[in-house]
Design a protein around this motif. Structure first.
Motif, short mmCIF file in Angstrom:
data_model
loop_
_atom_site.label_atom_id
_atom_site.label_comp_id
_atom_site.label_asym_id
_atom_site.label_seq_id
_atom_site.Cartn_x
_atom_site.Cartn_y
_atom_site.Cartn_z
N GLY A 106 0.81 -1.21 0.00
CA GLY A 106 0.00 0.00 0.00
C GLY A 106 0.84 1.26 0.00
N ALA A 107 0.24 2.35 -0.38
CA ALA A 107 0.95 3.62 -0.45
C ALA A 107 1.45 4.05 0.92
CB ALA A 107 0.04 4.70 -1.04
N ALA A 108 0.66 3.83 1.95
CA ALA A 108 1.07 4.25 3.29
C ALA A 108 2.31 3.48 3.76
CB ALA A 108 -0.08 4.05 4.27
N GLN A 109 2.33 2.18 3.49
CA GLN A 109 3.48 1.37 3.88
C GLN A 109 4.72 1.80 3.10
OE1 GLN A 109 2.92 -2.82 3.31
NE2 GLN A 109 4.93 -3.38 4.12
N PHE A 110 4.56 2.01 1.80
CA PHE A 110 5.68 2.44 0.96
C PHE A 110 6.23 3.78 1.45
CE2 PHE A 110 7.66 4.51 -2.63
CZ PHE A 110 8.38 3.50 -3.24
N GLU A 111 5.33 4.71 1.72
CA GLU A 111 5.76 6.04 2.15
C GLU A 111 6.44 5.99 3.51
OE1 GLU A 111 4.02 10.52 3.04
OE2 GLU A 111 2.71 9.02 2.14
N SER A 112 5.96 5.16 4.41
CA SER A 112 6.57 5.03 5.73
C SER A 112 8.02 4.58 5.63
CB SER A 112 5.76 4.05 6.58
OG SER A 112 6.40 3.82 7.82
N TRP A 114 9.99 4.89 2.97
CA TRP A 114 10.73 5.97 2.31
C TRP A 114 11.05 7.10 3.27
CZ3 TRP A 114 8.90 11.00 1.66
CH2 TRP A 114 9.73 11.84 0.90
N ALA A 157 9.68 -1.79 -1.27
CA ALA A 157 9.70 -0.50 -0.58
C ALA A 157 11.08 -0.23 0.02
CB ALA A 157 8.63 -0.47 0.51
N SER A 161 13.73 2.73 -1.12
CA SER A 161 14.25 3.68 -0.12
C SER A 161 15.77 3.69 -0.10
CB SER A 161 13.70 3.29 1.26
OG SER A 161 14.33 4.03 2.28
#
Length: 247
Positions: A106-112, A114, A157, A161
């Protein structure tokens, strides 16, 4: 390597957790060389335990917990460090691994991932460089991984990163190297014999044969040697792996 001024030399390590981990080993290594070590991580209790350990062996250490993704928190810590002495070495060892198949990522997991591993590197690096430019230079070192060079499932992810952090380190090096700041990226290509791996995969520890995993104290020696390099022969990137690790 620089001797900044007559104030105590400070090494700032971000990404300090358990005593049996790389962040703590880096703190011990620089403390052994007479640095005041400023230790930053998310968990105050763990950082204070490492600080107590360093002090018991005669070193000088400060517990400065904080979130590397927060510009305001890193600025406060940088100001505290300036009061303690002259920042000569800074190591960004923060980041978090996360696994998920791409269709489940999910986007939230990926962003976390990063934010902790890349954005944190930018924020930390900027604060470190500001202090070093105001003095006579210094060393800014980033911890990379096998994933810095190639992505593979289920660690997309984490790989994104780490690859971005590697590129960021190159940008820091090209901009600030000519101004006396030695920026280097260290690829840790193999498992580290630390608390995280011991808990997650104890069978891998047993199968390693004793020296088939990277030892935190020996990795820390390599970081110290990077800091010691004369500026006529700086490394921008090195990689470390056990003798039996395929690559």
């Amino acid at each position: 390597m620089v001797q900044t001024d007559n104030r105590p030399r400070v090494a700032w390590i971000a990404g300090v957790g358990a005593s049996a981990g790389l962040g703590a080993a880096l703190g011990r290594r620089f403390a052994r060389e007479g640095f005041t070590v400023a230790l930053t991580g998310r968990t105050r209790e763990r950082i204070e335990a490492v600080v107590d350990e360093i002090r018991r062996t005669g070193g000088d250490a400060l517990a400065l917990p904080g979130d590397v993704t927060s510009e305001s928190e890193m600025a406060v810590i940088a100001a505290q460090i300036a009061q303690a002495g002259a920042l000569e070495a800074a190591v960004f060892n923060a980041g978090n691994s996360s696994s998920a198949r791409l269709l489940d990522l999910g986007a939230a997991q990926f962003e976390s991932v990063w934010r902790a591993g890349t954005l944190g590197g930018l924020i930390f690096g900027k604060e470190a460089v500001r202090a070093m430019l105001a003095a006579a230079g210094g060393s800014l070192l980033f911890t990379g991984a096998t994933a810095s060079l190639r992505g593979r499932p289920p660690f997309a992810a984490f790989a994104a990163s780490k690859a971005a952090l590697r590129s960021l380190s190159q940008s820091f090096a090209r901009e600030f190297g000519p101004q006396g700041v030695h920026v280097a990226h260290v690829i840790i290509d193999g498992g580290i014999d630390g608390e995280r791996l011991r808990q997650a995969a104890p069978q891998r520890i047993e199968a390693s044969g004793g020296d088939g995993l990277l030892q935190p104290d020996e990795i820390a020696d390599a970081y110290w040697r990077l800091h010691q390099q004369p500026r006529s022969a700086w490394s921008q990137e090195i990689d470390l792996r056990p003798y039996n690790e395929s690559f």
